[in-house]
Design a protein around this motif. Structure first.
Motif, PDB file in Angstrom:
ATOM      1  N   VAL A  57      26.208  78.301  -4.373  1.00  0.00           N
ATOM      2  CA  VAL A  57      26.147  76.970  -3.782  1.00  0.00           C
ATOM      3  C   VAL A  57      27.350  76.765  -2.859  1.00  0.00           C
ATOM      4  O   VAL A  57      27.220  76.298  -1.731  1.00  0.00           O
ATOM      5  N   GLY A  58      28.524  77.143  -3.342  1.00  0.00           N
ATOM      6  CA  GLY A  58      29.741  76.806  -2.624  1.00  0.00           C
ATOM      7  C   GLY A  58      30.002  77.676  -1.409  1.00  0.00           C
ATOM      8  O   GLY A  58      30.555  77.200  -0.413  1.00  0.00           O
ATOM      9  N   PHE A  59      29.625  78.963  -1.490  1.00  0.00           N
ATOM     10  CA  PHE A  59      29.981  79.861  -0.388  1.00  0.00           C
ATOM     11  C   PHE A  59      28.825  80.653   0.193  1.00  0.00           C
ATOM     12  O   PHE A  59      28.408  80.422   1.310  1.00  0.00           O
ATOM     13  N   ASP A  60      28.327  81.571  -0.597  1.00  0.00           N
ATOM     14  CA  ASP A  60      27.298  82.429  -0.013  1.00  0.00           C
ATOM     15  C   ASP A  60      26.254  82.741  -1.069  1.00  0.00           C
ATOM     16  O   ASP A  60      26.576  83.249  -2.149  1.00  0.00           O
ATOM     17  N   SER A  61      25.008  82.450  -0.745  1.00  0.00           N
ATOM     18  CA  SER A  61      23.939  82.628  -1.728  1.00  0.00           C
ATOM     19  C   SER A  61      23.773  84.094  -2.111  1.00  0.00           C
ATOM     20  O   SER A  61      23.645  84.424  -3.289  1.00  0.00           O
ATOM     21  N   ASN A  62      23.816  84.977  -1.145  1.00  0.00           N
ATOM     22  CA  ASN A  62      23.612  86.396  -1.432  1.00  0.00           C
ATOM     23  C   ASN A  62      24.719  86.930  -2.354  1.00  0.00           C
ATOM     24  O   ASN A  62      24.445  87.555  -3.386  1.00  0.00           O
ATOM     25  N   ASP A  63      25.967  86.659  -2.000  1.00  0.00           N
ATOM     26  CA  ASP A  63      27.080  87.101  -2.845  1.00  0.00           C
ATOM     27  C   ASP A  63      26.986  86.495  -4.246  1.00  0.00           C
ATOM     28  O   ASP A  63      27.163  87.177  -5.254  1.00  0.00           O
ATOM     29  N   GLY A 111      22.259  68.930   0.018  1.00  0.00           N
ATOM     30  CA  GLY A 111      23.439  68.063   0.085  1.00  0.00           C
ATOM     31  C   GLY A 111      24.702  68.843   0.401  1.00  0.00           C
ATOM     32  O   GLY A 111      25.509  68.434   1.229  1.00  0.00           O
ATOM     33  N   VAL A 112      24.875  69.994  -0.279  1.00  0.00           N
ATOM     34  CA  VAL A 112      26.086  70.795  -0.069  1.00  0.00           C
ATOM     35  C   VAL A 112      25.966  71.625   1.202  1.00  0.00           C
ATOM     36  O   VAL A 112      26.922  71.747   1.974  1.00  0.00           O
ATOM     37  N   HIS A 113      24.782  72.196   1.434  1.00  0.00           N
ATOM     38  CA  HIS A 113      24.602  73.055   2.613  1.00  0.00           C
ATOM     39  C   HIS A 113      24.344  72.256   3.886  1.00  0.00           C
ATOM     40  O   HIS A 113      24.262  72.827   4.978  1.00  0.00           O
ATOM     41  N   SER A 132       3.725  81.736  -3.782  1.00  0.00           N
ATOM     42  CA  SER A 132       4.216  82.667  -4.807  1.00  0.00           C
ATOM     43  C   SER A 132       4.343  82.020  -6.179  1.00  0.00           C
ATOM     44  O   SER A 132       4.678  82.690  -7.156  1.00  0.00           O
ATOM     45  N   ARG A 133       4.098  80.726  -6.246  1.00  0.00           N
ATOM     46  CA  ARG A 133       4.202  79.965  -7.500  1.00  0.00           C
ATOM     47  C   ARG A 133       5.589  80.098  -8.138  1.00  0.00           C
ATOM     48  O   ARG A 133       5.728  80.296  -9.348  1.00  0.00           O
ATOM     49  N   ILE A 134       6.578  79.996  -7.308  1.00  0.00           N
ATOM     50  CA  ILE A 134       7.962  80.024  -7.801  1.00  0.00           C
ATOM     51  C   ILE A 134       8.503  78.596  -7.768  1.00  0.00           C
ATOM     52  O   ILE A 134       8.555  77.978  -6.701  1.00  0.00           O
ATOM     53  N   PRO A 135       8.867  78.050  -8.926  1.00  0.00           N
ATOM     54  CA  PRO A 135       9.366  76.661  -8.930  1.00  0.00           C
ATOM     55  C   PRO A 135      10.732  76.533  -8.274  1.00  0.00           C
ATOM     56  O   PRO A 135      11.574  77.431  -8.347  1.00  0.00           O
ATOM     57  N   LEU A 136      10.939  75.373  -7.666  1.00  0.00           N
ATOM     58  CA  LEU A 136      12.149  75.099  -6.883  1.00  0.00           C
ATOM     59  C   LEU A 136      12.939  73.945  -7.501  1.00  0.00           C
ATOM     60  O   LEU A 136      12.375  72.878  -7.740  1.00  0.00           O
ATOM     61  N   TRP A 137      14.219  74.175  -7.763  1.00  0.00           N
ATOM     62  CA  TRP A 137      15.133  73.125  -8.247  1.00  0.00           C
ATOM     63  C   TRP A 137      15.857  72.495  -7.053  1.00  0.00           C
ATOM     64  O   TRP A 137      16.351  73.214  -6.178  1.00  0.00           O
ATOM     65  N   ILE A 138      15.936  71.177  -7.051  1.00  0.00           N
ATOM     66  CA  ILE A 138      16.728  70.483  -6.026  1.00  0.00           C
ATOM     67  C   ILE A 138      17.655  69.481  -6.716  1.00  0.00           C
ATOM     68  O   ILE A 138      17.193  68.470  -7.240  1.00  0.00           O
ATOM     69  N   PRO A 139      18.975  69.765  -6.746  1.00  0.00           N
ATOM     70  CA  PRO A 139      19.905  68.799  -7.356  1.00  0.00           C
ATOM     71  C   PRO A 139      20.198  67.654  -6.395  1.00  0.00           C
ATOM     72  O   PRO A 139      20.315  67.864  -5.193  1.00  0.00           O
ATOM     73  N   LEU A 140      20.313  66.455  -6.960  1.00  0.00           N
ATOM     74  CA  LEU A 140      20.573  65.291  -6.109  1.00  0.00           C
ATOM     75  C   LEU A 140      22.055  64.977  -5.972  1.00  0.00           C
ATOM     76  O   LEU A 140      22.467  64.330  -5.019  1.00  0.00           O
ATOM     77  N   LEU A 145      33.787  69.407  -3.775  1.00  0.00           N
ATOM     78  CA  LEU A 145      34.983  68.930  -3.076  1.00  0.00           C
ATOM     79  C   LEU A 145      34.775  67.557  -2.418  1.00  0.00           C
ATOM     80  O   LEU A 145      35.498  67.192  -1.513  1.00  0.00           O
ATOM     81  N   GLY A 146      33.791  66.839  -2.854  1.00  0.00           N
ATOM     82  CA  GLY A 146      33.504  65.537  -2.265  1.00  0.00           C
ATOM     83  C   GLY A 146      32.987  65.632  -0.843  1.00  0.00           C
ATOM     84  O   GLY A 146      32.899  64.642  -0.124  1.00  0.00           O
ATOM     85  N   ASP A 147      32.585  66.834  -0.422  1.00  0.00           N
ATOM     86  CA  ASP A 147      32.186  67.061   0.961  1.00  0.00           C
ATOM     87  C   ASP A 147      30.667  67.038   1.143  1.00  0.00           C
ATOM     88  O   ASP A 147      30.164  67.128   2.252  1.00  0.00           O
ATOM     89  N   GLU A 148      29.935  66.940   0.014  1.00  0.00           N
ATOM     90  CA  GLU A 148      28.494  67.007   0.105  1.00  0.00           C
ATOM     91  C   GLU A 148      27.913  65.735   0.742  1.00  0.00           C
ATOM     92  O   GLU A 148      28.511  64.671   0.659  1.00  0.00           O
ATOM     93  N   SER A 149      26.741  65.895   1.367  1.00  0.00           N
ATOM     94  CA  SER A 149      26.066  64.731   1.937  1.00  0.00           C
ATOM     95  C   SER A 149      25.049  64.236   0.922  1.00  0.00           C
ATOM     96  O   SER A 149      24.485  65.024   0.172  1.00  0.00           O
ATOM     97  N   PRO A 150      24.793  62.943   0.894  1.00  0.00           N
ATOM     98  CA  PRO A 150      23.750  62.464  -0.013  1.00  0.00           C
ATOM     99  C   PRO A 150      22.383  62.998   0.413  1.00  0.00           C
ATOM    100  O   PRO A 150      22.092  63.108   1.602  1.00  0.00           O
ATOM    101  N   VAL A 151      21.575  63.387  -0.579  1.00  0.00           N
ATOM    102  CA  VAL A 151      20.232  63.849  -0.267  1.00  0.00           C
ATOM    103  C   VAL A 151      19.390  62.643   0.122  1.00  0.00           C
ATOM    104  O   VAL A 151      19.397  61.624  -0.557  1.00  0.00           O
ATOM    105  N   ASN A 152      18.686  62.762   1.243  1.00  0.00           N
ATOM    106  CA  ASN A 152      17.887  61.642   1.740  1.00  0.00           C
ATOM    107  C   ASN A 152      16.553  61.597   0.984  1.00  0.00           C
ATOM    108  O   ASN A 152      15.727  62.499   1.131  1.00  0.00           O
ATOM    109  N   PRO A 153      16.323  60.557   0.176  1.00  0.00           N
ATOM    110  CA  PRO A 153      15.101  60.526  -0.648  1.00  0.00           C
ATOM    111  C   PRO A 153      13.824  60.479   0.187  1.00  0.00           C
ATOM    112  O   PRO A 153      12.792  61.027  -0.224  1.00  0.00           O
ATOM    113  N   SER A 154      13.881  59.853   1.341  1.00  0.00           N
ATOM    114  CA  SER A 154      12.675  59.773   2.171  1.00  0.00           C
ATOM    115  C   SER A 154      12.309  61.138   2.746  1.00  0.00           C
ATOM    116  O   SER A 154      11.133  61.517   2.793  1.00  0.00           O
TER     117      SER A 154
END
Lengths: 262, 258
Positions: A57-63, A111-113, A132-140, A145-154
């Motif tokens: 989440v914080g830096f690089d998804s692959n790593d 929000g973070v990305h 592919s029927r792979i479930p997706l998690w989305i944290p709100l 670091l307080g740098d994330e943007s709020p996720v837009n519900p709309s």
């Protein structure tokens, strides 16, 4: 003294639908390895936990995703969840990694990305996940670091509604997001992870409004304690089948484990 | 001690739609029963005219005196009214302590606007619960300086830092220092977040005697909040102190001892 269980243990099997594994760079979590995570899971009788990498989440998804696999070290009680960033990651490469590591769920953190959750960004990814029927998690409310943007519900609502067969888990729902009830009522393909659903009677209200089949126990461990919401759902006078569904059966179904375990 | 009641130090009354807070007392009591709370200390801070809120508290306590403990609220926005309202709350309505809410005043707890209130509370040896710091503050003093100064100026007051005992990693060191250096300073447990093992660390740092269980109900569900203590890795004796013994001693709730 009131009706208190000082030595609380869950009465049903429990899978934690929202945990992370590994160090964070922005502060030191008390538990950052598999051994200590399993120790706390044992203390509160948690059978399995779905874990993602904070580094993803914080830096690089692959790593971070590769680091997660190393940390889990094939322990079957820790179920890896891969993170991706649609503005940076390569879809084909990610698909190969998912297949190679037998990943059963994924996570996006708009929000973070810091990208709009709109089709012109996410369409190839959500189309693939749906097929592919792979479930997706989305944290709100993932803190970074307080740098994330709020996720837009709309944006979230508008885009998810275009993928009716995609199974989405909305996680880390801060108590101030009171729109979550209407959101879940309107989108039957959305589930909710309850680590932050802590308003008075909110779990009972959720059950009443959307049914128990889309509600998943999660803790937010190790930033949060596993025991708090677990104790709370155990003190809610739920029928045993409802408690079982929330604590482990719903997540098993979502990840496809219910078929494997039959 | 196993006979001592469980007391929730931090509860609100009245409606707040933005946060889905209603005023259904039957549901309130049901949640208290399910969480094991015997007594809830209730305040009402939602009205600019504090006496309206205090009347709501008095009315609920009158209906169910065996489950609710009244807590006073006053606001420095109305300087001419505060002493009269404090006297009414403590002398007539039998409030057991005072809740103040600097967030609404837009000035921190050590602002001079509170002096009249604090002098009365110090003279009458009252307990005050308040947020210890505010997000709008810039260049605020450390908590140990803030509460040392308050304790020097108002020696009769016992202070409770609302949300001070969650074990949050961001504030635990500063809170530890303040509680250990200021004799009549306590911390209360309500909060939306925590840090794994943070609560246990705080108990170890300041001792269970300085910690009071509170839920912030109905903003937060008391079952979720009491679990912070119940499921923690502290001793049963420490849990009982935090859940009830300490509040009984601080407020002199002799009738709460079974």
């Amino acid at each position: 003294m009131g009706n208190i269980e000082f030595d609380f243990k869950p009465t049903v099997e429990v899978w934690d639908a929202n945990a992370s594994l590994g160090p964070r760079h922005d502060f030191k979590v008390s538990v950052d390895n598999a051994e200590q995570t399993l120790e706390e899971m044992d203390r509160l009788k948690i059978e399995k936990a779905i874990v993602y990498s904070p580094h993803s989440v914080g830096f690089d998804s692959n790593d971070g995703n590769n680091y997660l696999i190393d940390l889990i070290d094939s322990n079957k009680r820790l179920i890896p969840q891969f993170v991706f960033n649609p503005t940076w990651d390569n879809l084909e490469q990610f698909q190969e990694e998912i297949e190679k590591n037998q990943i059963s769920s994924v996570r996006m953190t708009p929000g973070v990305h810091k990208y709009p959750f709109k089709n012109w960004i996410v369409k190839p990814w959500l189309s693939w996940l749906q097929e592919s029927r792979i479930p997706l998690w989305i944290p709100l409310s993932y803190e970074f670091l307080g740098d994330e943007s709020p996720v837009n519900p709309s944006e979230l609502h508008e885009t998810i509604s275009q993928y009716p067969r995609l199974q989405v888990v909305i996680s880390d729902v801060h108590y101030k997001f009171s729109w979550i009830f209407q959101f879940l009522e309107d989108l039957p393909n959305c589930h909710v992870e309850i680590s932050q659903i802590i308003g008075t009677g909110a779990i009972e209200e959720l059950i009443q409004r959307i049914g128990y089949e889309r509600i998943l126990f999660g803790s937010g461990f190790p930033e949060n304690n596993i025991g708090r919401q677990l104790y709370s759902v155990h003190q809610s006078e739920l029928e045993k089948n409802v408690l079982e569904a929330i604590c482990y059966k719903n997540i098993q179904e979502l990840l496809g484990y219910s078929q494997i375990l039959k | 001690m196993s006979e001592t009641k469980i007391i929730d130090f931090h509860c609100h009354l009245a409606r707040w739609g933005r946060h889905r807070i209603d005023d259904l007392i039957d549901r309130y009591l049901r949640i208290m029963d399910l969480s094991g709370v015997d007594l809830a200390c209730v305040n009402c801070i939602f009205f600019g005219n504090a006496s309206i809120g205090n009347d709501i508290v008095a009315s609920v306590v009158k209906e169910t005196p065996d489950r609710f403990v009244p807590v006073a609220f006053v606001t420095p926005h109305y300087q001419n009214d505060v002493i009269g309202e404090l006297e009414r709350c403590f002398d007539e309505l039998e409030a057991k302590f005072l809740k103040i809410y600097p967030t609404y005043y837009q000035h921190p707890v050590d602002d001079p606007g509170y002096e009249k209130i604090f002098k009365w509370c110090s003279d009458n040896k009252k307990t005050i619960m308040s947020h210890s710091s505010e997000t709008f503050e810039t260049n605020r003093p450390t908590l140990v300086d803030r509460y040392s100064n308050l304790a020097d100026k108002f020696p009769g007051i016992s202070w409770v830092m609302a949300h001070g005992a969650t074990g949050d990693r961001r504030s635990i060191d500063e809170i530890t220092e303040a509680v250990n250096k200021v004799p009549k300073l306590y911390v209360e447990t309500a909060g939306s977040l925590d840090t794994f093992e943070g609560f246990e660390t705080l108990v170890s740092n300041v001792g269970a005697k300085k910690i009071l269980f509170g839920s912030d109900m109905p903003l937060f569900d008391a079952r979720n909040q009491i679990a912070r203590i119940i499921t923690s890795k502290i001793t049963e004796k420490e849990k009982k102190q935090i859940l009830g013994e300490n509040t009984i001693e601080l407020l002199g709730l002799k009738n709460a001892e079974k």
